[in-house]
Design an enzyme around this catalytic site. Sequence first.
Site, PDB file in Angstrom:
ATOM      1  N   ASP A  79       0.820  -1.226   0.000  1.00  0.00           N
ATOM      2  CA  ASP A  79       0.000   0.000   0.000  1.00  0.00           C
ATOM      3  C   ASP A  79       0.848   1.267   0.000  1.00  0.00           C
ATOM      4  O   ASP A  79       1.991   1.278   0.464  1.00  0.00           O
ATOM      5  CB  ASP A  79      -0.880   0.039   1.259  1.00  0.00           C
ATOM      6  CG  ASP A  79      -2.056  -0.923   1.168  1.00  0.00           C
ATOM      7  OD1 ASP A  79      -2.042  -1.808   0.296  1.00  0.00           O
ATOM      8  OD2 ASP A  79      -2.983  -0.783   1.990  1.00  0.00           O
ATOM      9  N   HIS A 233       3.794  -1.994   3.414  1.00  0.00           N
ATOM     10  CA  HIS A 233       3.880  -0.688   2.752  1.00  0.00           C
ATOM     11  C   HIS A 233       5.213  -0.591   2.020  1.00  0.00           C
ATOM     12  O   HIS A 233       6.264  -0.754   2.667  1.00  0.00           O
ATOM     13  CB  HIS A 233       3.745   0.445   3.774  1.00  0.00           C
ATOM     14  CG  HIS A 233       2.387   0.513   4.409  1.00  0.00           C
ATOM     15  ND1 HIS A 233       2.059  -0.208   5.533  1.00  0.00           N
ATOM     16  CD2 HIS A 233       1.274   1.206   4.048  1.00  0.00           C
ATOM     17  CE1 HIS A 233       0.793   0.034   5.850  1.00  0.00           C
ATOM     18  NE2 HIS A 233       0.290   0.884   4.974  1.00  0.00           N
TER      19      HIS A 233
HETATM   20 ZN   LIG Z   1      -2.722   3.244   3.120  1.00  0.00          ZN
END
Ligand SMILES: [Zn+2]
Length: 305
Positions: A79, A233
């Site tokens: 993400d 991430h």
């Molecule tokens: Zn996010």
Amino acid sequence: MLVARRLTALAALFALIFVPALVGDAAREHRLAPRAAVTRTATVSDHAGDAIPFSTPGHGARTSFYPSTAPRELLLSFDDGPDLSGTPLILKELDRRGIKAIFFVTGWRLTGRRPEDIARRDLVRKIAAHGHLVANHTMTHPDMCKNPDKQAAEIDDNTELIAQTTGVRPLLFRSPYGAYCRSLEQTLAMRELPDIGWNIDPQDWKHDDEDAVFSYLVNKVQQLQGRGIMLLHDTHSASVHALPRFLDWLARENERSVRAKRDPVQVIDYRAVVPKRPMAASGLPELVTALAADAVGSVAIHLPR
Ligand SMILES: [Zn+2]
């Protein structure tokens, strides 16, 4: 002879029209079909506190997910990128292992005219070109339920940016912070965008600690039953550097499992969560049926001699 020629003509017509259509269907099925039904029934509380029913995947601890098709399977998702430092390293690790992941990108990283802005757009094209799925994580990463009037623009602007950059409209969405509420459900339903949650989250944004991320992933995956959707991430170095260690560990762990006759963890790709979309009616089956009926009746199909 005439009957034989008619039959030959029908066979040729069938091959010309149906075979490419069937092959196209099969290819599309292979690319898009989810491995299981996409609906579920559950109840979740929105930010206002009222319980609402929903039929799309949820988030975090509330997520029940699509049914898995293997005893233990794992989908990787990244993400908040693309990030010029982290994303290329992640791509390299995935590519050399033949793993296809989902990248939920934020649109603000795809705008601008500075060299780094252009490089990020190139990077998103590279993600797509390497066979990963680029998906929608809003333009500016707001809490969509605290900003319901921004929902449409946050989703649609990013969809357009991703489409302009990669040539493909995103098929999946992930809500920042896992925010979920009735208004977002409706906004997504109007766009036929499934919201994809997660259930393995080392919270790398909170503790940027490579060892902590690695230990968390190992612990979770050792206990995994059914489907795990891992959230990392590409913007956090702890995840970027823990990923190759984790994937090396997983390969060894799977070898150990096979030797011990336990179920290994199968790394799956985004096809497991992309819903099947019905094809638009072409009218070709009806046309061929009509032609066949005519040919069997009185109309001959003239082939060149
Ligand atoms: Zn996010």
